[in-house]
Design a protein around this motif. Structure first.
Motif, short mmCIF file in Angstrom:
data_model
loop_
_atom_site.label_atom_id
_atom_site.label_comp_id
_atom_site.label_asym_id
_atom_site.label_seq_id
_atom_site.Cartn_x
_atom_site.Cartn_y
_atom_site.Cartn_z
N CYS A 104 5.25 1.16 -7.91
CA CYS A 104 6.00 1.68 -6.76
C CYS A 104 6.99 0.59 -6.35
N ASP A 144 0.86 -1.19 0.00
CA ASP A 144 0.00 0.00 0.00
C ASP A 144 0.89 1.24 0.00
N ASN A 145 0.29 2.41 0.09
CA ASN A 145 1.09 3.65 0.07
C ASN A 145 1.21 4.29 1.45
N SER A 146 1.08 3.51 2.50
CA SER A 146 1.21 4.05 3.86
C SER A 146 2.63 4.55 4.14
N TRP A 183 4.49 -2.12 5.15
CA TRP A 183 4.01 -1.80 3.80
C TRP A 183 4.83 -2.45 2.69
N GLU A 199 7.82 6.22 -6.64
CA GLU A 199 6.48 6.19 -7.22
C GLU A 199 6.62 6.70 -8.66
N LYS A 201 4.07 6.82 2.68
CA LYS A 201 4.12 8.27 2.47
C LYS A 201 4.03 9.04 3.78
#
Length: 155
Positions: free
Chosen positions: A113, A12-14, A131, A104, A16
């Protein structure tokens, strides 16, 4: 001048919300041969030329030589590069005693990603953040030099 790193896809993009810095990268390849690559990269107001050798059999390490070059020269060299360029945002995330570089990708590689972590040896142990997903170390299709020839959006 030996680069040792592992590469991973993400769950996931957690990442960030854990990043302490990020910056935009634009790069092209003067040469994307599987035995060696020559890359031109612009990161903000800095520019670099990088030569990378063939990966070891494990995919963990390879020769890397990099030098800073003037930004104006890099912009001119990008015009000479092979067709296709990589554009991406790089996020830096500290986790325990390592820094993960998470890219990304945009344009032809939109939706991809990849997280990389550099190591001091091939046997070095590294804890992975929640992640982190599937490991793709040594999978040539995830190399930036391969993504200019076969972008992620065409898979």
């Amino acid at each position: 001048m030996q680069e040792i790193e592992r590469k991973f896809l993400l769950k996931d993009n957690s990442f960030k919300k854990e990043a302490y810095d990020s910056f935009y990268i634009k790069q092209g390849y003067l040469n994307s041969h599987k035995e060696r690559t020559t890359r031109i990269r612009i990161t903000g107001e800095k520019a670099f030329i990088t030569v990378k050798g063939k990966s070891s059999s494990s995919g963990l390490s390879r020769f890397e030589w990099e030098k800073t070059i003037p930004l104006a020269e890099a912009e001119e060299l990008l015009k000479l590069c092979e067709p296709g360029q990589i554009e991406k945002q790089r996020f830096l995330v500290k986790f325990e005693n390592h820094t993960f570089e998470v890219d990304e990708f945009y344009k032809d590689n939109e939706g991809l990603c990849i997280a990389e972590v550099e190591l001091n040896s091939e046997k070095e142990k590294v804890s992975l953040p929640a992640w982190i997903g599937k490991e793709v170390t040594g999978d040539l299709k995830y190399y930036n030099s391969a993504l200019i020839n076969k972008p992620y959006t065409t898979w």
